[in-house]
Design a protein around this motif. Structure first.
Motif, PDB file in Angstrom:
ATOM      1  N   UNK A 212       0.840  -1.203   0.000  1.00 53.55           N
ATOM      2  CA  UNK A 212       0.000   0.000   0.000  1.00 53.55           C
ATOM      3  C   UNK A 212       0.877   1.256   0.000  1.00 53.55           C
ATOM      4  N   UNK A 213       0.565   2.175  -0.873  1.00 50.09           N
ATOM      5  CA  UNK A 213       1.313   3.428  -0.970  1.00 50.09           C
ATOM      6  C   UNK A 213       0.370   4.622  -0.834  1.00 50.09           C
ATOM      7  N   UNK A 214       0.889   5.689  -0.251  1.00 50.66           N
ATOM      8  CA  UNK A 214       0.175   6.971  -0.266  1.00 50.66           C
ATOM      9  C   UNK A 214       0.968   7.904  -1.169  1.00 50.66           C
ATOM     10  N   UNK A 215       0.268   8.576  -2.069  1.00 46.28           N
ATOM     11  CA  UNK A 215       0.923   9.366  -3.115  1.00 46.28           C
ATOM     12  C   UNK A 215       0.343  10.768  -3.145  1.00 46.28           C
ATOM     13  N   UNK A 216       1.210  11.746  -3.323  1.00 49.52           N
ATOM     14  CA  UNK A 216       0.799  13.130  -3.585  1.00 49.52           C
ATOM     15  C   UNK A 216       1.337  13.517  -4.956  1.00 49.52           C
ATOM     16  N   UNK A 217       0.460  13.984  -5.837  1.00 49.76           N
ATOM     17  CA  UNK A 217       0.857  14.554  -7.121  1.00 49.76           C
ATOM     18  C   UNK A 217       0.541  16.037  -7.094  1.00 49.76           C
ATOM     19  N   UNK A 218       1.438  16.871  -7.626  1.00 49.57           N
ATOM     20  CA  UNK A 218       1.195  18.317  -7.598  1.00 49.57           C
ATOM     21  C   UNK A 218       1.896  19.009  -8.750  1.00 49.57           C
ATOM     22  N   UNK A 219       1.376  20.164  -9.116  1.00 58.29           N
ATOM     23  CA  UNK A 219       2.059  21.029 -10.070  1.00 58.29           C
ATOM     24  C   UNK A 219       3.159  21.788  -9.329  1.00 58.29           C
ATOM     25  N   UNK A 220       3.943  22.563 -10.073  1.00 56.07           N
ATOM     26  CA  UNK A 220       5.047  23.289  -9.447  1.00 56.07           C
ATOM     27  C   UNK A 220       4.590  24.590  -8.788  1.00 56.07           C
ATOM     28  N   UNK A 221       3.275  24.753  -8.636  1.00 57.18           N
ATOM     29  CA  UNK A 221       2.749  25.916  -7.932  1.00 57.18           C
ATOM     30  C   UNK A 221       2.948  25.861  -6.426  1.00 57.18           C
ATOM     31  N   UNK A 222       3.402  24.710  -5.929  1.00 53.57           N
ATOM     32  CA  UNK A 222       3.732  24.588  -4.507  1.00 53.57           C
ATOM     33  C   UNK A 222       5.252  24.630  -4.354  1.00 53.57           C
ATOM     34  N   UNK A 223       5.790  25.679  -3.721  1.00 56.77           N
ATOM     35  CA  UNK A 223       7.248  25.757  -3.562  1.00 56.77           C
ATOM     36  C   UNK A 223       7.797  24.700  -2.620  1.00 56.77           C
ATOM     37  N   UNK A 224       6.960  24.259  -1.672  1.00 57.49           N
ATOM     38  CA  UNK A 224       7.358  23.220  -0.727  1.00 57.49           C
ATOM     39  C   UNK A 224       6.203  22.226  -0.627  1.00 57.49           C
ATOM     40  N   UNK A 225       6.420  21.021  -1.148  1.00 57.00           N
ATOM     41  CA  UNK A 225       5.358  20.023  -1.171  1.00 57.00           C
ATOM     42  C   UNK A 225       5.370  19.229   0.124  1.00 57.00           C
ATOM     43  N   UNK A 226       4.204  19.127   0.752  1.00 59.90           N
ATOM     44  CA  UNK A 226       4.057  18.429   2.026  1.00 59.90           C
ATOM     45  C   UNK A 226       3.051  17.287   1.884  1.00 59.90           C
ATOM     46  N   UNK A 227       3.057  16.332   2.832  1.00 55.06           N
ATOM     47  CA  UNK A 227       2.178  15.162   2.724  1.00 55.06           C
ATOM     48  C   UNK A 227       0.688  15.449   2.893  1.00 55.06           C
ATOM     49  N   UNK A 228       0.333  16.673   3.295  1.00 54.72           N
ATOM     50  CA  UNK A 228      -1.083  17.038   3.355  1.00 54.72           C
ATOM     51  C   UNK A 228      -1.290  18.361   2.630  1.00 54.72           C
ATOM     52  N   UNK A 229      -2.500  18.567   2.172  1.00 57.26           N
ATOM     53  CA  UNK A 229      -2.838  19.817   1.500  1.00 57.26           C
ATOM     54  C   UNK A 229      -2.706  20.993   2.453  1.00 57.26           C
ATOM     55  N   UNK A 230      -3.180  20.831   3.686  1.00 63.32           N
ATOM     56  CA  UNK A 230      -3.122  21.925   4.657  1.00 63.32           C
ATOM     57  C   UNK A 230      -1.686  22.360   4.909  1.00 63.32           C
ATOM     58  N   UNK A 231      -0.780  21.390   5.061  1.00 55.88           N
ATOM     59  CA  UNK A 231       0.620  21.719   5.321  1.00 55.88           C
ATOM     60  C   UNK A 231       1.266  22.383   4.108  1.00 55.88           C
ATOM     61  N   UNK A 232       0.911  21.941   2.901  1.00 52.60           N
ATOM     62  CA  UNK A 232       1.451  22.556   1.686  1.00 52.60           C
ATOM     63  C   UNK A 232       0.970  23.991   1.547  1.00 52.60           C
ATOM     64  N   UNK A 233      -0.306  24.223   1.842  1.00 53.16           N
ATOM     65  CA  UNK A 233      -0.857  25.574   1.787  1.00 53.16           C
ATOM     66  C   UNK A 233      -0.234  26.467   2.858  1.00 53.16           C
ATOM     67  N   UNK A 234       0.059  25.887   4.009  1.00 51.84           N
ATOM     68  CA  UNK A 234       0.688  26.653   5.086  1.00 51.84           C
ATOM     69  C   UNK A 234       2.086  27.113   4.680  1.00 51.84           C
ATOM     70  N   UNK A 235       2.848  26.220   4.040  1.00 51.71           N
ATOM     71  CA  UNK A 235       4.190  26.595   3.575  1.00 51.71           C
ATOM     72  C   UNK A 235       4.106  27.662   2.476  1.00 51.71           C
ATOM     73  N   UNK A 236       3.095  27.561   1.628  1.00 50.71           N
ATOM     74  CA  UNK A 236       2.899  28.564   0.584  1.00 50.71           C
ATOM     75  C   UNK A 236       2.573  29.922   1.202  1.00 50.71           C
ATOM     76  N   UNK A 237       1.713  29.933   2.214  1.00 50.59           N
ATOM     77  CA  UNK A 237       1.353  31.176   2.899  1.00 50.59           C
ATOM     78  C   UNK A 237       2.578  31.796   3.574  1.00 50.59           C
ATOM     79  N   UNK A 238       3.426  30.937   4.154  1.00 53.77           N
ATOM     80  CA  UNK A 238       4.662  31.439   4.777  1.00 53.77           C
ATOM     81  C   UNK A 238       5.534  32.114   3.725  1.00 53.77           C
TER      82      UNK A 238
END
Length: 273
Positions: A212-238
């Motif tokens: 079993x794998x957990x996968x995150x796919x994203x565009x390069x619009x996230x400067x810092x990719x995190x395992x959850x959407x909330x954490x990725x958005x938080x890094x973007x806001x920072x």
């Protein structure tokens, strides 16, 4: 395949997003349509990036589930090329900066592979790894970081107040000619989806075993990719708060322009397989 969370957000709240997500029984994909660098348009009502993203989305929705990566690349290339005339093809062979262009990261259920075509990113993790630990993968354009560094040098060496670059990014304008030059290497030294043959050696493939794998796919619009959407958005806001010009630890070829919620469109999907 179990979808956990997903999000698509346009950088400019007044415009349509050029990123997209597609989910079928056989594929999960994030598609990043490239912002036009010239005035050439292939659709009256859509930007080239959004138009190309929608064409790739449509292809994936109709694609057979058992395609190999090479077959997928050939098929999606043909799907874009059908929207060029013969006259277009002759000109676009010499002017790749005018092509419909997109990057895509695709998970194939039957192959248990992630295909990275162009500038995109992902995280993968499983229960055997340390709790909360994911492996990061990307497939950046070879010249992107160099251009971002050039832009940062221009801004840092300017006598203008840095806030003015958020209103009018003359540093980005200065590197646009260099960006157009590097696009001559499109589908030669780096891969994109643009209606011209995709070099397989430039496509990154990640194979998953049958754990079993957990996968995150994203565009390069996230400067810092995190395992959850909330954490990725938080890094973007920072990033937006502390370095809106993107000239510090994270360097980009564009800034968080005034009136925009980010420096780029962004798409994110997390799922289990």
């Amino acid at each position: 395949m179990q979808i956990i969370e997903q999000s698509i957000v346009a950088k400019n709240p007044t415009k349509k997003c050029e990123d997209g997500i597609v989910v079928t029984k056989d594929y999960i994909a994030v598609i990043d349509g490239s912002t036009s660098k010239t005035d050439r348009r292939f659709s009256l009502f859509r930007s080239n990036g959004r138009y190309c993203m929608q064409l790739v989305n449509r292809y994936i929705r109709k694609a057979k589930g058992n395609l190999t990566c090479r077959q997928f690349c050939n098929g999606v290339t043909s799907a874009i090329a059908r929207h060029y005339s013969r006259r277009d093809m002759l000109r676009l062979a010499e002017h790749p900066e005018e092509r419909l262009t997109a990057s895509a990261i695709v998970y194939s259920r039957l192959n248990r592979e992630i295909w990275m075509i162009g500038d995109c990113q992902c995280l993968v993790g499983n229960d055997e790894m340390e709790a909360g630990s994911f492996t990061f993968f990307d497939n950046p354009k070879p010249y992107e970081q160099e251009l971002a560094e050039q832009r940062a040098v221009i801004i840092n060496g300017s006598n203008m107040p840095k806030e003015q670059f958020l209103e009018h990014d003359t540093a980005r304008e200065a590197i646009i000619p260099h960006m157009l030059e590097t696009m001559q290497q499109q589908n030669k030294k780096y891969a994109v989806i643009d209606g011209f043959p995709i070099p397989q050696q430039c496509v990154r493939i990640i194979t998953l075993d049958f754990q079993p794998w957990e996968v995150v796919l994203a565009s390069d619009g996230y400067p810092f990719l995190e395992p959850t959407l909330a954490a990725s958005e938080e890094r973007l806001a920072w990033q937006r708060t502390h370095d809106p010009l993107n000239i510090g630890q994270f360097k980009a070829t564009k800034a968080f322009a005034a009136g925009n919620n980010s420096f780029d469109d962004r798409a994110y999907i997390r799922f289990r397989v």
